[in-house]
Design a protein around this motif. Structure first.
Motif, PDB file in Angstrom:
ATOM      1  N   VAL A  72      32.517  27.382  33.531  1.00  0.00           N
ATOM      2  CA  VAL A  72      33.456  26.836  34.516  1.00  0.00           C
ATOM      3  C   VAL A  72      34.891  27.192  34.137  1.00  0.00           C
ATOM      4  N   GLU A  73      35.242  27.002  32.868  1.00  0.00           N
ATOM      5  CA  GLU A  73      36.595  27.325  32.412  1.00  0.00           C
ATOM      6  C   GLU A  73      36.901  28.811  32.628  1.00  0.00           C
ATOM      7  N   THR A  74      35.935  29.657  32.267  1.00  0.00           N
ATOM      8  CA  THR A  74      36.144  31.097  32.420  1.00  0.00           C
ATOM      9  C   THR A  74      36.271  31.497  33.891  1.00  0.00           C
ATOM     10  N   PHE A  75      35.417  30.921  34.722  1.00  0.00           N
ATOM     11  CA  PHE A  75      35.427  31.264  36.152  1.00  0.00           C
ATOM     12  C   PHE A  75      36.750  30.892  36.798  1.00  0.00           C
ATOM     13  N   MET A  82      42.906  36.904  38.115  1.00  0.00           N
ATOM     14  CA  MET A  82      42.533  38.226  38.636  1.00  0.00           C
ATOM     15  C   MET A  82      42.016  38.213  40.067  1.00  0.00           C
ATOM     16  N   ASP A  83      41.655  37.069  40.612  1.00  0.00           N
ATOM     17  CA  ASP A  83      41.064  37.051  41.951  1.00  0.00           C
ATOM     18  C   ASP A  83      42.146  37.217  43.013  1.00  0.00           C
ATOM     19  N   SER A  84      41.976  38.204  43.864  1.00  0.00           N
ATOM     20  CA  SER A  84      42.972  38.485  44.906  1.00  0.00           C
ATOM     21  C   SER A  84      43.009  37.393  45.961  1.00  0.00           C
ATOM     22  N   PHE A  86      42.593  34.127  45.492  1.00  0.00           N
ATOM     23  CA  PHE A  86      43.418  33.021  45.021  1.00  0.00           C
ATOM     24  C   PHE A  86      44.903  33.390  45.083  1.00  0.00           C
ATOM     25  N   SER A  87      45.196  34.610  44.710  1.00  0.00           N
ATOM     26  CA  SER A  87      46.592  35.058  44.771  1.00  0.00           C
ATOM     27  C   SER A  87      47.106  35.045  46.204  1.00  0.00           C
ATOM     28  N   ALA A  88      46.247  35.485  47.134  1.00  0.00           N
ATOM     29  CA  ALA A  88      46.657  35.510  48.544  1.00  0.00           C
ATOM     30  C   ALA A  88      46.884  34.097  49.063  1.00  0.00           C
ATOM     31  N   ALA A  89      46.034  33.149  48.640  1.00  0.00           N
ATOM     32  CA  ALA A  89      46.208  31.771  49.079  1.00  0.00           C
ATOM     33  C   ALA A  89      47.444  31.138  48.462  1.00  0.00           C
ATOM     34  N   THR A  90      47.726  31.506  47.206  1.00  0.00           N
ATOM     35  CA  THR A  90      48.866  30.906  46.508  1.00  0.00           C
ATOM     36  C   THR A  90      50.192  31.406  47.071  1.00  0.00           C
ATOM     37  N   ALA A 102      41.310  31.152  51.257  1.00  0.00           N
ATOM     38  CA  ALA A 102      40.539  30.054  50.667  1.00  0.00           C
ATOM     39  C   ALA A 102      39.073  30.127  51.079  1.00  0.00           C
ATOM     40  N   TYR A 103      38.833  30.603  52.303  1.00  0.00           N
ATOM     41  CA  TYR A 103      37.445  30.745  52.760  1.00  0.00           C
ATOM     42  C   TYR A 103      36.703  31.772  51.910  1.00  0.00           C
ATOM     43  N   GLN A 104      37.335  32.927  51.649  1.00  0.00           N
ATOM     44  CA  GLN A 104      36.693  33.942  50.820  1.00  0.00           C
ATOM     45  C   GLN A 104      36.448  33.429  49.398  1.00  0.00           C
ATOM     46  N   LEU A 105      37.404  32.701  48.870  1.00  0.00           N
ATOM     47  CA  LEU A 105      37.244  32.119  47.539  1.00  0.00           C
ATOM     48  C   LEU A 105      36.131  31.075  47.532  1.00  0.00           C
ATOM     49  N   SER A 106      35.996  30.345  48.627  1.00  0.00           N
ATOM     50  CA  SER A 106      34.951  29.322  48.734  1.00  0.00           C
ATOM     51  C   SER A 106      33.559  29.942  48.693  1.00  0.00           C
TER      52      SER A 106
END
Length: 371
Positions: A72-75, A82-84, A86-90, A102-106
């Motif tokens: 969980v910590e690593t994910f 590195m996840d695009s 999350f960066s796009a949502a932020t 957020a949908y893609q991350l979900s």
């Protein structure tokens, strides 16, 4: 002479009793002690083997727990770094773009949930647009979900990057919550120990997690109540008695990050319940032998020694009465009269005739006078 017969009978009885007691002391009692020691040693070995087996089972679930926390910590760390999506949502400039990212991350989180049993939900929250997104597989109480959202929103107020585990108490359980905050955007994962799937356990055996004070994350209903004995700093073995009187033996191992302990509850058994049928049979045979020697002594004493003693006493009495009816001088002669055998070859004829006349005449006179 009657007293001598009584003493004779008593001496024989005491001797037999002594032999019986000696056999009891030298053979049966040591055998009984040896069986008890053997059974105790066997039970001790079985308990040690069961304890080791339970600890090995606990270690397997302990490793599963530790791996779940690390994954969980690593994910979440990799998602932020590195996840695009999350960066796009932020860094999104609109609510729509935040929603799409957020949908893609979900969807990625949903795949993660399907792979790990104890990870039950992911929370995504963007404070700039007050956007909430919950990804889960199992349903929870709405009040509990609202409480978890409050924890997430509170964490988003931080101006720093935060990664931490926090304990959250829900209506019927306690869960561990890993929260990662970056630029007022939060992604969090809920780990629920109650969702652990325990397999390979015996009847009425349970594995569950407790906090440091002994309170269970999710109390097994069959163990009754929420107050369980707290484990020591190194875990160990304790006992628990439920409301219905059932007694459980608890084996525990500590969890990392001071999150508590993992417990193995199994029905406690008494010494006799742990004996095998063969051990019980050996113990019963030894007890029978232990009781048989005194019993045999009583039976033989009444059936054999007493009749023999009575017969001996009767014979002695008859001998005394027969002697009392004879003249005193006969009693004296009985003490000295016997057989005389001369060396016939050394005697002359007249000496041999004289011997026969005296000796045979004496016998005839005794026979005529006293029969």
């Amino acid at each position: 002479m009657g007293q001598m017969g009584h003493l004779f009978k008593k001496r024989k009885a005491v001797s037999f009793r002594g032999t019986a007691m000696l056999s009891l002391t030298v053979i049966v009692i040591p055998l009984f002690i040896a069986v008890i020691i053997f059974d105790s040693y066997t039970v001790f070995q079985e308990q040690a083997s069961l304890r080791e087996s339970r600890e090995n089972t606990l270690r397997m679930y302990q490793i599963q727990w530790e791996e779940t926390l690390e994954i969980v910590e690593t994910f979440l760390s990799e998602s932020i770094a590195m996840d695009s999506n999350f960066s796009a949502a932020t860094f999104s400039d609109s609510l729509t773009n935040t929603h799409l990212a957020a949908y893609q991350l979900s969807e990625q989180c949903r795949t993660f949930l399907q792979a790990y049993d104890m990870v039950e939900a992911f929370f995504f929250y963007s404070r700039p647009y007050d956007y909430h997104r919950l990804t889960y597989l199992d349903s929870y109480d709405l009040g509990d979900i609202s409480h978890l959202w409050n924890v997430v929103e509170t964490a988003s107020l931080s101006n720093k990057t935060v990664a931490m585990w926090t304990k959250v108490e829900l209506s019927d359980r306690t869960v561990q919550f890993f929260i990662y905050v970056y630029r007022h955007t939060v992604i969090a994962a809920m780990v629920d120990p109650a969702s652990l799937d325990s397999v390979g356990l015996g009847e009425n055996e349970y594995i569950y997690f407790t906090q440091l004070d002994g309170a269970p994350y999710y109390p097994p209903a069959s163990l009754g109540g929420e107050e369980l004995p707290a484990a020591g700093a190194q875990g160990g073995q304790r006992f628990l008695r439920t409301e219905d009187g059932q007694r459980y033996e608890l084996t525990s191992l500590p969890l990392s990050r001071d999150m508590g302990f993992i417990q193995y509850a199994s029905p406690a058994q008494s010494f006799w319940e742990q004996l095998s049928p063969i051990q019980i049979l050996l113990l019963a045979i030894t007890l029978v032998l232990l009781a048989s020697i005194p019993l045999c002594w009583l039976i033989l004493h009444r059936s054999l020694l007493e009749p023999v003693g009575s017969l001996t006493q009767t014979i002695r009495s008859i001998q005394i009465l027969s002697l009392q009816g004879k003249p005193e001088r006969l009693q004296k002669r009985d003490a000295v009269f016997g057989y005389i055998k001369p060396l016939k070859e050394e005697l002359k004829v007249k000496e041999w005739e004289a011997y026969q006349g005296i000796y045979c005449g004496l016998c005839k006179q005794l026979a005529e006078r006293y029969g």
